[in-house]
Design an enzyme around this catalytic site. Sequence first.
Site, PDB file in Angstrom:
ATOM      1  N   GLY A 189       2.830   2.113  10.730  1.00 37.67           N
ATOM      2  CA  GLY A 189       3.758   3.235  10.572  1.00 37.67           C
ATOM      3  C   GLY A 189       4.472   3.637  11.850  1.00 37.67           C
ATOM      4  N   HIS A 236      -9.269   0.659   5.136  1.00 38.71           N
ATOM      5  CA  HIS A 236      -7.976   0.899   5.795  1.00 38.71           C
ATOM      6  C   HIS A 236      -8.208   1.827   6.980  1.00 38.71           C
ATOM      7  CE1 HIS A 236      -3.924   2.376   6.527  1.00 38.71           C
ATOM      8  NE2 HIS A 236      -3.506   1.257   5.939  1.00 38.71           N
ATOM      9  N   GLU A 283      -4.871  -5.300  10.741  1.00 38.68           N
ATOM     10  CA  GLU A 283      -3.850  -4.265  10.909  1.00 38.68           C
ATOM     11  C   GLU A 283      -4.095  -3.536  12.224  1.00 38.68           C
ATOM     12  OE1 GLU A 283      -2.095  -2.977   6.909  1.00 38.68           O
ATOM     13  OE2 GLU A 283      -3.920  -1.836   7.165  1.00 38.68           O
ATOM     14  N   LYS A 343       0.026   4.271  -0.272  1.00 42.04           N
ATOM     15  CA  LYS A 343      -0.649   5.449   0.307  1.00 42.04           C
ATOM     16  C   LYS A 343      -0.451   6.663  -0.621  1.00 42.04           C
ATOM     17  CE  LYS A 343       0.097   3.415   4.778  1.00 42.04           C
ATOM     18  NZ  LYS A 343       0.089   3.554   6.212  1.00 42.04           N
ATOM     19  N   ASN A 371       0.854  -1.189   0.000  1.00 39.87           N
ATOM     20  CA  ASN A 371       0.000   0.000   0.000  1.00 39.87           C
ATOM     21  C   ASN A 371       0.896   1.248   0.000  1.00 39.87           C
ATOM     22  OD1 ASN A 371      -1.835   2.030   0.482  1.00 39.87           O
ATOM     23  ND2 ASN A 371      -2.284   1.418   2.601  1.00 39.87           N
ATOM     24  N   GLU A 376      -6.747   4.342   7.988  1.00 37.78           N
ATOM     25  CA  GLU A 376      -6.651   5.785   7.691  1.00 37.78           C
ATOM     26  C   GLU A 376      -7.943   6.290   7.055  1.00 37.78           C
ATOM     27  OE1 GLU A 376      -2.927   5.501   5.561  1.00 37.78           O
ATOM     28  OE2 GLU A 376      -1.961   4.921   7.437  1.00 37.78           O
ATOM     29  N   SER A 423       3.884  -2.242  10.383  1.00 35.08           N
ATOM     30  CA  SER A 423       5.341  -2.240  10.562  1.00 35.08           C
ATOM     31  C   SER A 423       5.976  -3.594  10.240  1.00 35.08           C
ATOM     32  CB  SER A 423       5.707  -1.783  11.981  1.00 35.08           C
ATOM     33  OG  SER A 423       5.293  -0.439  12.181  1.00 35.08           O
TER      34      SER A 423
END
Length: 249
Positions: free
Chosen positions: A172, A94, A166, A11, A9, A96, A212
């Site tokens: 991240g 996702h 996730e 992003k 991904n 985000e 990560s």
Amino acid sequence: MRKKIVAGNWKMNKSLPEALELVGAIKTLSYSNEVQLIVVPPFLYAKTLVDELSGTQVSVGVQNCAKQEKGAFTGEVSASMIQSVGVDYVIIGHSERRAYFSENNQDLALKVDLALANHLTPIYCCGEIIEERNSGNYFEVVKSQISEGIFHLSATQIQKCIIAYEPVWAIGTGVTATPEQAQEMHQFIRNLLKEKYGEADASSISILYGGSCNPQNAKELFALPDVDGGLIGGASLVAEDFIAIANSF
Ligand code: PEP
């Protein structure tokens, strides 16, 4: 046997020349043909990358799709448009998107339906935030995300989906879920699938880990019985790291 999958991904990263350079480098590196590799660039480059990767085993996905079929929704991109340029996968839900664009499980269920109706494979994301992990509420959170987002699907439809667990606190941050934490949740998700769809269907659905994941920790994570690969953020932006992860099964 379940498919082994590594999806990158990107992003909101990379210019078009940088995107071409990255897939150019990916094409020169070798990995097992048992692994389905997927690159997930911004919408703008999807068609170019589909063309660039034609004839290879690398597929292209996108990071989102509209919850509406078509019409006056300025700025949105529909599942049928995505399918029409040769993209095969779409990430749905996702963290985000959930956090910054207020997407809820009901919105995501609509997106999953439109993806499937347009022959796209949804990569449906779930995962708890740190407060939910610390309060011990994380199984309940993931159960709602899964049951409200995809449990309206038929057995035939659910088999066409990929699930990505996730934990948001691992995305991240450089803090990866321990193998125990990852396996515990993946097994929990698989058991939910078993209860709803039965053993055979549950055991055929790939569940990816994301958060990560990197060339150093991928081997340990991918060796877990219910982890079938990874949804990779940061490490997918470097060809050598991405392929090293794909070579970690
Ligand atoms: C992601 O955003 O899906 C992700 C897993 O990111 P990272 O690998 O950078 O933690």
